[in-house]
Design an enzyme around this catalytic site. Structure first.
Site, PDB file in Angstrom:
ATOM      1  N   CYS A  26      -1.803  30.203   8.033  1.00 34.40           N
ATOM      2  CA  CYS A  26      -2.389  29.948   6.724  1.00 34.40           C
ATOM      3  C   CYS A  26      -2.162  31.103   5.762  1.00 34.40           C
ATOM      4  O   CYS A  26      -1.670  32.165   6.120  1.00 34.40           O
ATOM      5  CB  CYS A  26      -3.888  29.663   6.843  1.00 34.40           C
ATOM      6  SG  CYS A  26      -4.796  30.961   7.638  1.00 34.40           S
ATOM      7  N   GLY A  52       1.495  27.583   5.039  1.00 29.19           N
ATOM      8  CA  GLY A  52       0.746  26.433   5.528  1.00 29.19           C
ATOM      9  C   GLY A  52       0.921  25.238   4.629  1.00 29.19           C
ATOM     10  O   GLY A  52       0.618  25.311   3.436  1.00 29.19           O
ATOM     11  N   ASN A 130      -7.310  33.905   7.627  1.00 31.36           N
ATOM     12  CA  ASN A 130      -5.930  33.880   8.097  1.00 31.36           C
ATOM     13  C   ASN A 130      -5.876  34.676   9.394  1.00 31.36           C
ATOM     14  O   ASN A 130      -6.226  35.848   9.420  1.00 31.36           O
ATOM     15  CB  ASN A 130      -5.002  34.511   7.047  1.00 31.36           C
ATOM     16  CG  ASN A 130      -3.572  34.625   7.539  1.00 31.36           C
ATOM     17  OD1 ASN A 130      -3.168  33.938   8.464  1.00 31.36           O
ATOM     18  ND2 ASN A 130      -2.806  35.500   6.915  1.00 31.36           N
ATOM     19  N   GLY A 131      -5.443  34.037  10.471  1.00 32.52           N
ATOM     20  CA  GLY A 131      -5.366  34.708  11.755  1.00 32.52           C
ATOM     21  C   GLY A 131      -5.895  33.808  12.855  1.00 32.52           C
ATOM     22  O   GLY A 131      -5.998  32.593  12.692  1.00 32.52           O
ATOM     23  N   TYR A 270      10.221  36.455   9.565  1.00 37.40           N
ATOM     24  CA  TYR A 270      10.234  35.055   9.144  1.00 37.40           C
ATOM     25  C   TYR A 270       9.096  34.653   8.213  1.00 37.40           C
ATOM     26  O   TYR A 270       9.320  33.956   7.235  1.00 37.40           O
ATOM     27  CB  TYR A 270      10.200  34.164  10.391  1.00 37.40           C
ATOM     28  CG  TYR A 270      10.109  32.676  10.112  1.00 37.40           C
ATOM     29  CD1 TYR A 270      11.147  32.004   9.479  1.00 37.40           C
ATOM     30  CD2 TYR A 270       8.995  31.948  10.480  1.00 37.40           C
ATOM     31  CE1 TYR A 270      11.065  30.644   9.213  1.00 37.40           C
ATOM     32  CE2 TYR A 270       8.909  30.578  10.229  1.00 37.40           C
ATOM     33  CZ  TYR A 270       9.948  29.941   9.602  1.00 37.40           C
ATOM     34  OH  TYR A 270       9.868  28.600   9.341  1.00 37.40           O
TER      35      TYR A 270
END
Length: 494
Positions: A26, A52, A130-131, A270
């Site tokens: 996300c 996301g 996020n995580g 990436y």
């Protein structure tokens, strides 16, 4: 290699090409101090869409109307550009989240879409995470036993329940106490009625930056989200830091026991957009240097260097510059096919990668081609791309991969298959080459990757500068939830 027939039936074969990439889970964005803050959040989330694509949500606060929220499936552009919807999100303070699930149930479950909201004695608060929490199952079980009622299957909801049970006098204090009980990776953007809060876990696995637009303050996963609204980058939130932003300014706290920072190395390979700056480094320049290092480590005589778009492009440019072999766009990406593309007929679904990528036949025919990609996960996409290149008349196909072999799953915010589905965990490099049916295959070494990031001596095995478990199996925190489910860590001697 002269053998051009496909390998026999293989457990890695699948038509699920989207599952043949690693996915970040996300992106988060928040802003305080600007009229119609939700519109700025929508723009920021649009810039973070690569992190996301499954769903997105925005929560805003207005003194007259209180907290308002909207959660939708699909792309930001398809939902949060609707003027009628955006009018339901008034206020000068808002946060947002884009999601690709790594925890909880996969698929369309609206209650799993963040930001999550909770009403506390001192007022409401919303949180976007996020995580991935590596002890979420353990926390969830304990919370349910103590009477908590969960509304989602997301690990992030644990934070709200932990905050509800805290005796802290302020929401930031409750958040500190809650997050001290959490293990794993978390970069969080949260809000109260008057404050914007940012927190990063002690290792700093996931990125979080701070910016300014006039008098408004912003928190975001990447600097590219600042760029889209014309905001100035101030600094990164440091590993283990909490910032509380209000009309009084920015307050900084250190609520956690200090740890050695280990930001995720795959952000450079990436996940992050190439136009972002991460850890003071241009992501694009790092990826180009990865390509240069790959050319030094794995040279090959060929006619052209061709990226697998779009993620392989900067590394391909670097490989071309270092090797002197011309860079060519031998594969063209269809920019109008999203990850949710669905067709009613199996014949069209079976086209798979051809819906997204097309070979430039006039350029490829008769040429020795070096294909540069960021990674190989299961090998499905790589094998289909090789077929397309050969069908277009290529004389030779050589794969060069801008990351080391992906051998272990990630439990810190990357959606990875189980280890038995990772081709590099089951096959040697030679066996992967034969399975793909290419003339040669080489990955960049782990030391080479670190050198491309400016670590002159490569990776320090005793104190690696980055979180790199997908390549090494060295998890800085034991993933207790997964171990409970039967996951086995790398043997100490491996």
């Amino acid at each position: 290699m002269s053998e051009r027939t496909l390998h026999p039936a293989n457990p890695f074969d699948s038509d699920d090409l989207e599952g043949d990439k690693l996915h970040e889970e996300c992106g988060v964005f928040g802003i305080l101090g600007v009229a119609d803050a939700a519109n700025f959040v929508a723009l920021g989330l649009h810039a973070l869409q690569h992190r996301g694509q499954e769903a997105g949500g925005i929560v805003s606060y207005d003194p007259d109307e209180g907290f308002n929220s909207a959660r939708r499936f699909g792309y930001v552009r398809d939902n949060f550009t609707n003027a009628t919807l955006m009018r339901t999100l008034p206020g000068a303070l808002a946060i947002g989240h884009v999601r690709y699930s790594t925890s909880g149930k996969k698929g369309a479950v609206i209650r799993d879409v963040q930001p999550f909201f909770g009403e506390f004695a001192m007022g409401g608060a919303a949180i976007a995470h996020n995580g991935n929490l590596t002890n979420a199952i353990q926390l969830r079980r304990e919370l349910i036993e103590r009477g908590s009622i969960f509304q989602s299957s997301s690990d992030s909801e644990c934070i709200i329940h932990l905050m509800a049970r805290s005796m802290g006098r302020t929401i930031p204090d409750r958040m500190k106490e809650a997050l001290r009980q959490c293990e794993g990776a978390f970069s969080i953007v949260a809000m109260t009625r008057s404050k914007l809060i940012g927190v990063r876990d002690p290792m700093g696995v996931r990125p979080l930056v701070m910016g300014r637009l006039g008098d408004a303050m912003i928190l975001a996963s990447e600097t590219c989200a600042l760029d889209i609204i014309g905001a100035e980058f101030i600094r990164e939130i440091e590993p283990g830091e909490m910032v509380v932003i209000s009309e009084k300014g920015v307050e900084s706290f250190r609520p956690f026991e200090p740890r050695r920072p280990q930001p995720c190395i795959f952000e450079y390979v990436y996940f992050s957009r190439p136009d972002s700056v991460l850890g003071g480094k241009s992501v694009y320049e790092v990826r180009r240097e990865i390509g240069r290092q790959l050319a030094r480590e794995a040279p090959v005589d060929a006619d052209m260097v061709c990226p697998v778009p779009d993620s392989g492009t900067p590394a391909a440019i670097g490989y071309s510059q270092e090797s002197g072999i011309p860079f060519e766009m031998g594969i063209v990406r269809n920019q109008y096919v999203g990850r949710t593309f669905i067709e009613p007929t199996e014949q069209i679904r079976n086209m798979g990668v051809r819906l997204k990528l097309n070979v430039n036949r006039a350029l490829i025919r008769g040429k020795r081609v070096i294909l540069i990609d960021d990674s190989i996960v299961r090998g499905t996409t790589s094998r289909k791309i090789r077929e397309m290149i050969l069908e277009a008349g290529a004389a030779e196909v050589h794969f060069r991969i801008a990351s080391p072999p992906t051998v272990w799953p990630c439990f810190f915010g990357i959606d990875t298959p189980d280890r038995e589905q990772l081709i590099a965990a089951r096959m040697s490099e030679t066996e992967i080459r034969d399975y793909l049916g290419v003339d040669s295959l080489n990955y960049i070494s782990i030391d080479g990757l670190y050198k491309a990031l400016g670590e002159e001596n490569g990776r320090d095995p005793k104190a690696p500068a980055y979180y790199d478990a997908v390549f090494t199996g060295d998890y800085p925190i034991a993933p207790v939830d997964m171990i409970e489910k039967g996951f086995k860590l790398k043997p100490a001697a491996e």
